[in-house]
Design a protein around this motif. Structure first.
Motif, PDB file in Angstrom:
ATOM      1  N   UNK A 118       0.838  -1.200   0.000  1.00 22.48           N
ATOM      2  CA  UNK A 118       0.000   0.000   0.000  1.00 22.48           C
ATOM      3  C   UNK A 118       0.871   1.248   0.000  1.00 22.48           C
ATOM      4  N   UNK A 119       0.497   2.250  -0.799  1.00 20.52           N
ATOM      5  CA  UNK A 119       1.250   3.504  -0.771  1.00 20.52           C
ATOM      6  C   UNK A 119       0.935   4.302   0.491  1.00 20.52           C
ATOM      7  N   UNK A 120       1.955   4.991   0.990  1.00 23.37           N
ATOM      8  CA  UNK A 120       1.813   5.920   2.119  1.00 23.37           C
ATOM      9  C   UNK A 120       1.005   5.290   3.257  1.00 23.37           C
ATOM     10  N   UNK A 121       1.444   4.128   3.676  1.00 22.39           N
ATOM     11  CA  UNK A 121       0.731   3.381   4.695  1.00 22.39           C
ATOM     12  C   UNK A 121       1.732   2.894   5.735  1.00 22.39           C
ATOM     13  N   UNK A 122       1.410   3.079   6.997  1.00 17.25           N
ATOM     14  CA  UNK A 122       2.346   2.744   8.066  1.00 17.25           C
ATOM     15  C   UNK A 122       1.691   1.898   9.143  1.00 17.25           C
ATOM     16  N   UNK A 123       2.487   1.058   9.791  1.00 18.95           N
ATOM     17  CA  UNK A 123       2.020   0.432  11.027  1.00 18.95           C
ATOM     18  C   UNK A 123       2.338   1.347  12.203  1.00 18.95           C
ATOM     19  N   UNK A 124       1.338   1.792  12.896  1.00 20.87           N
ATOM     20  CA  UNK A 124       1.527   2.649  14.067  1.00 20.87           C
ATOM     21  C   UNK A 124       0.501   2.225  15.110  1.00 20.87           C
ATOM     22  N   UNK A 125       0.923   1.386  16.033  1.00 20.12           N
ATOM     23  CA  UNK A 125      -0.035   0.918  17.034  1.00 20.12           C
ATOM     24  C   UNK A 125      -0.544   2.084  17.881  1.00 20.12           C
ATOM     25  N   UNK A 177     -11.638  -0.847  27.972  1.00 26.53           N
ATOM     26  CA  UNK A 177     -10.227  -0.769  28.311  1.00 26.53           C
ATOM     27  C   UNK A 177      -9.534  -2.039  27.813  1.00 26.53           C
ATOM     28  N   UNK A 178      -9.343  -2.114  26.506  1.00 24.36           N
ATOM     29  CA  UNK A 178      -8.681  -3.260  25.904  1.00 24.36           C
ATOM     30  C   UNK A 178      -7.927  -2.761  24.694  1.00 24.36           C
ATOM     31  N   UNK A 179      -7.021  -3.585  24.189  1.00 20.76           N
ATOM     32  CA  UNK A 179      -6.252  -3.177  23.015  1.00 20.76           C
ATOM     33  C   UNK A 179      -7.186  -2.849  21.855  1.00 20.76           C
ATOM     34  N   UNK A 211     -10.381  -2.016  22.017  1.00 21.67           N
ATOM     35  CA  UNK A 211     -11.123  -0.804  22.320  1.00 21.67           C
ATOM     36  C   UNK A 211     -10.289   0.434  22.025  1.00 21.67           C
ATOM     37  N   UNK A 212      -9.028   0.384  22.414  1.00 16.46           N
ATOM     38  CA  UNK A 212      -8.138   1.523  22.154  1.00 16.46           C
ATOM     39  C   UNK A 212      -7.958   1.724  20.655  1.00 16.46           C
ATOM     40  N   UNK A 213      -7.868   0.616  19.923  1.00 18.03           N
ATOM     41  CA  UNK A 213      -7.683   0.724  18.472  1.00 18.03           C
ATOM     42  C   UNK A 213      -8.918   1.359  17.828  1.00 18.03           C
ATOM     43  N   UNK A 214     -10.102   0.955  18.277  1.00 19.94           N
ATOM     44  CA  UNK A 214     -11.319   1.528  17.684  1.00 19.94           C
ATOM     45  C   UNK A 214     -11.474   3.000  18.050  1.00 19.94           C
ATOM     46  N   UNK A 215     -11.032   3.360  19.235  1.00 17.47           N
ATOM     47  CA  UNK A 215     -11.042   4.777  19.616  1.00 17.47           C
ATOM     48  C   UNK A 215     -10.119   5.569  18.683  1.00 17.47           C
ATOM     49  N   UNK A 216      -8.952   5.025  18.421  1.00 20.59           N
ATOM     50  CA  UNK A 216      -8.021   5.695  17.502  1.00 20.59           C
ATOM     51  C   UNK A 216      -8.633   5.787  16.099  1.00 20.59           C
TER      52      UNK A 216
END
Lengths: 503, 415
Positions: free
Chosen positions: B177-184, B248-250, B252-257
């Protein structure tokens, strides 16, 4: 510290306390080595094969190892690195002494780290991984430890109790004990290790309740390969042969030791890979391991993977064939296979910058500390800083180990930018980059050469000219900066340059 | 190649300005036109579709699951009925709100035509979208279907991030993918260190892109742009709308982001947030009357529900797709666990889904219809994804997304 010569006889010194090791951070005696790479022998301007040897067999070049290869020559350096027991590593060992759990037996660990302390051994093991990669003088050995750590991957999964204890034993008694030894011995040690028995459910593989997990991965990942000459029946039969392979449970003095339990062993003859195994005991699966250890398909796979690890992603067919021949003629002697792969001719063939490999995060972090000449002033925070780079040691969950491919790592540039910036600006709380060392990188050169000087210093001269020119453009456009400011900033740019991120 | 960089920098600065305006996250002029942001949730490990969305109306269901089948609606611990045949596992109760609001589509018997039941092999085939690929096939690829999709469509924003994986490493799905990063943790990304003047100098220099022919420098350039964009977003001060509470879970945090990225509207077209932990060959108690399967289902349901509740105002420009590499066998394994199977579950959430029924033909669980004790694959997962890409993500053609396959876009899962 890694860039500095060792004290004359550190072994004779009293065991240092953490305070004496880190608080004063006075460097060992010796000349400053934070300077440009020493010239190759004979003043050759062509590809510097000696520097390439150091680069390909280490977690990054530093001045000390470059001096060694200049003094010992190509073959002498390789011989030296292939005999790690005779390389003094007391400087590292003194620091590892501050991580007591890595020296303990299973029972000692379980007793010393109960309840709230139970994850301390994992943390210490991960700290040790970063220290060893950065500080050890047995750099080829450490790179091979890294290789086998992935090939025979056992992650720390806290739900699998107590892999966070057993992983320490596995690292020391299986991987490190055999990293340069016999593939056969290592295979046997892996199969009998409590870590692997726990991770891939060997401990649950018992008569009447055969669990195929370990046997499947042994054939698919560790030996013959997914396309290998075996079928589902071989997996089933091999799993039966492995029934009864157990480790001593926690709360016993020999916690983590292997034992064979005949009562848990499936009776009856087995047939695996064409081997007819009469009903026996531990000897059944042992015979299969012996068979696999010298199997031509295994010899080829391991040779190719080692070539890919050390020479380049796509080792030449001739390199693989030569390594395979050595593997088979020596019964799987890893040291001999490495000697075949790391010939001067093959190292010369790695000269094309287009064929270089991307450093994985551990490699990147260690190599930057090594090349920059940073010293550890504390162990607190070392593990966490390395983990921000994106490769937590012993944390790859599937059995295939961390990938060694650019696609897996190339996007993790932000952690590298951050790590390099913090190091260059002396913001890593556990690392010290002395201003005098920093300035010695550039001091011998006029500013018109600083771009080349810094990039070459980090990568032992194995650099692309256009990247040096890019750094020089930075120098030229910032004439008002002090020497210190400019050197620090060039260090960041050089760390991010492909010439340094690759090897 | 001294291209003047103002174009990229200027547009990016514009984007950051928009993002800064978006601190309140309202009345933000859209960059994205009419295209949805796709949130892709790969449920790694093989989720048990027959537990998550039990076919309580199928006469054979309780034959296969006599001890651990989800009871019929109305009974204690019973399924929450959806359409008379299927129901939700009671632990997935938060999703019933989403269903009743018409924002959740469910697909059953969905999966890959590849019969592979190894996680590694099936994940690889699914993520690259090359099922049943013979060795040496010219269709073999290292890139992922979502990566190829982003390469095919014109970017929403000419600079800045197009895709983000809220992961430690880039998943294969997004490879290429162009201009795509993994950023947890995208909130941690900012231009690091002091003094700021040094950083300004360095960033200006790195941004000059003298040498972007190297993949490393392309990645670096993307990273620096992302740092500028993301450091302007209000991750720390963000208050979800409508009283939504992310668990309060990984996940949940990901969906908030993901919600913050969606509302900031900086041109991100794809977000991947995986949720693993489904490979449960046997269930273990995780507390009174709950198992480890309940825990992971709860993460999924609460995370999706909070996102849905929070994103009501922008639900018309997001589609969430959840799927697994395969379903599990119909028969019960040890203590309620199950072994690897075939057909599984698809969940599609957004403001433009067709709900009210479970999509895809249901083959039933009669012994004769099963595929080696697993639900057969009736609906190809590629058809579901392709319809979403075509109708919601601005890619009607998908010429390279599905090698050797022409998807059927007529399932009618989204509008």
């Amino acid at each position: 510290m890694a860039i500095r010569p060792r004290p004359a006889s550190p072994a004779a010194q009293p065991r240092p306390s953490r305070r004496s090791l880190f608080s004063f951070a006075s460097p060992p005696n010796g000349q400053s080595v934070a300077q440009g790479p020493l010239a190759p022998r004979g003043g050759a301007t062509a590809f510097d094969v000696e520097a390439a040897l150091v680069q390909r067999t280490s977690f990054g070049v530093n001045a000390e190892l470059l001096a060694e290869v200049r003094n010992r020559g190509f073959q002498g350096y390789l011989d030296w690195q292939l005999d790690p027991d005779n390389i003094d590593d007391s400087y590292l060992d003194a620091r590892l002494a501050l991580l007591p759990s890595i020296h303990m037996t299973g029972a000692e660990i379980a007793a010393a780290y109960p309840n709230a302390l139970q994850y301390v051994p994992s943390e210490e093991l991960r700290t040790a991984r970063a220290l060893r990669a950065t500080l050890s003088r047995r750099q080829l050995f450490e790179r091979m430890v890294e290789f086998w750590t992935d090939h025979f991957n056992v992650p720390i999964i806290v739900q699998k109790r107590y892999l966070h204890y057993l992983r320490t034993l596995y690292d020391r008694d299986v991987i490190r004990a055999h990293a340069l030894g016999s593939f056969r011995d290592m295979l046997h040690a892996v199969a009998r290790s409590a870590g692997m028995l726990k991770y891939l459910d060997g401990y649950r593989n018992t008569a009447g309740q055969v669990n195929e997990n370990f046997s499947r991965e042994l054939l698919e990942l560790m030996t013959l390969g997914a396309e290998g000459p075996y079928d589902e029946d071989d997996i089933k039969e091999l799993s039966r042969a492995f029934t009864g392979w157990q480790h001593v449970p926690i709360n016993e003095p020999a916690y983590g030791d292997f034992y064979f339990d005949p009562a848990l062993h499936e009776p009856g003859a087995k047939s695996v890979l064409g081997l007819n195994l009469p009903s026996g005991g531990e000897d059944e699966a042992s015979a299969v391991l012996d068979h696999l250890a010298v199997h031509p398909v295994v010899a080829e796979r391991i040779s190719r993977k080692l070539g890919s690890w050390l020479l380049g992603y796509e080792p030449t067919p001739s390199a693989v064939a030569a390594a395979k021949a050595t593997f088979l003629s020596t019964g799987g002697d890893i040291r001999s296979v490495l000697r075949t792969l790391l010939s001067k001719g093959r190292l010369l063939s790695t000269a094309r910058m287009e064929d270089r490999k991307l450093k994985r995060p551990l490699h990147f972090g260690a190599s930057l500390l090594r090349a920059a000449g940073a010293r550890f002033t504390s162990l607190d925070g070392v593990r966490e800083s390395f983990e921000t780079l994106g490769q937590v040691s012993f944390d790859w969950r599937p059995p295939n180990g961390y990938p060694d491919a650019p696609a897996a790592w190339i996007w993790l540039q932000y952690p590298r930018l951050k790590f390099a910036t913090e190091l260059a600006q002396s913001q890593l709380p556990w690392a010290d980059l002395a201003e005098s060392d920093l300035l010695s990188i550039t001091a011998a050169h006029p500013r018109t050469e600083w771009g080349e000087a810094v990039l070459s210093h980090l990568s032992a001269g194995l650099v692309r000219p256009q990247e040096a020119a890019d750094l020089q453009a930075y120098v030229d456009s910032h004439p008002g900066l002090s020497d210190t400011e400019l050197t620090r900033e060039l260090l960041v740019l050089a760390a991010l340059a492909p010439s340094f991120q690759e090897y | 190649m001294h291209l003047p960089t103002p174009t990229r920098r200027d547009v990016l600065a514009g984007g950051a300005g928009i993002a800064a305006t978006a601190a309140g996250l309202s009345a933000v002029p859209r960059i994205g036109g009419s295209r949805d942001m796709l949130v892709y949730v790969f449920l790694r490990g093989g989720a048990d579709a027959l537990a998550l969305v039990p076919p309580h109306g199928d006469p054979d269901y309780y034959h296969w699951r006599p001890n651990y089948g989800i009871p019929q609606p109305g009974q204690p611990g019973g399924a929450l009925d959806l359409d008379g045949t299927f129901g939700l596992h009671p632990t997935l109760a938060p999703l019933l709100d989403v269903w009743n609001a018409g924002n959740l589509a469910v697909v059953q018997a969905m999966g890959s035509p590849d019969p592979e039941r190894s996680h590694f092999q099936q994940m690889l085939a699914t993520e690259t979208a090359t099922p049943n690929l013979p060795a040496g096939s010219p269709l073999a690829t290292d890139t992922g279907w979502l990566g190829r999709h982003l390469n095919e469509v014109a970017p929403v924003n000419p600079v800045g991030l197009r895709g983000i994986a809220l992961e430690d490493r880039l998943p294969r799905t997004l490879a290429g993918a162009p201009r795509t990063l993994p950023l947890r943790e995208p909130e941690l990304v900012h231009v690091p260190g002091v003094p700021d003047t040094a950083n300004d100098r360095l960033m200006t220099h790195l941004n000059a892109a003298h040498h972007s022919a190297f993949p490393i420098q392309t990645a670096l350039e993307t990273t620096i742009d992302a740092a500028e964009q993301l450091s302007a977003l209000p991750f720390a001060s963000y208050v979800p709308e409508n009283g939504a509470e992310y668990p309060d879970s990984d996940f949940g945090a990901a969906m908030r982001r993901a919600a913050i990225l969606l509302k900031a509207d900086i041109g991100i077209e794809a977000v991947q947030a995986d949720l693993g932990g489904w490979d449960l060959h046997s269930l273990s108690p995780a507390g009174p009357a709950i198992t480890d399967l309940d825990l992971v289902m709860e993460q999924l349901a609460k995370g999706l529900h909070a996102f849905w509740k929070d994103c009501q105002s922008v639900l018309n420009r997001v589609t969430v797709v959840c799927m697994s590499e395969f379903g599990r066998r119909v028969d019960e394994g040890a203590i309620g666990g199950t072994d690897h199977g075939r057909g599984g579950l698809g969940l599609v959430l957004g403001g433009n889904v067709n709900t009210g029924q479970v999509h895809g033909a249901w083959p039933g669980l009669a012994p004769g219809t099963l595929d080696e004790l697993a639900v057969p694959v009736v609906t190809d997962y590629r058809d579901v994804l392709a319809e979403v890409l075509a109708k919601r993500c601005g890619n009607p053609v998908q010429g390279t997304v599905w090698p050797g396959y022409t998807p059927d876009l007529s399932l009618g899962i989204v509008n």
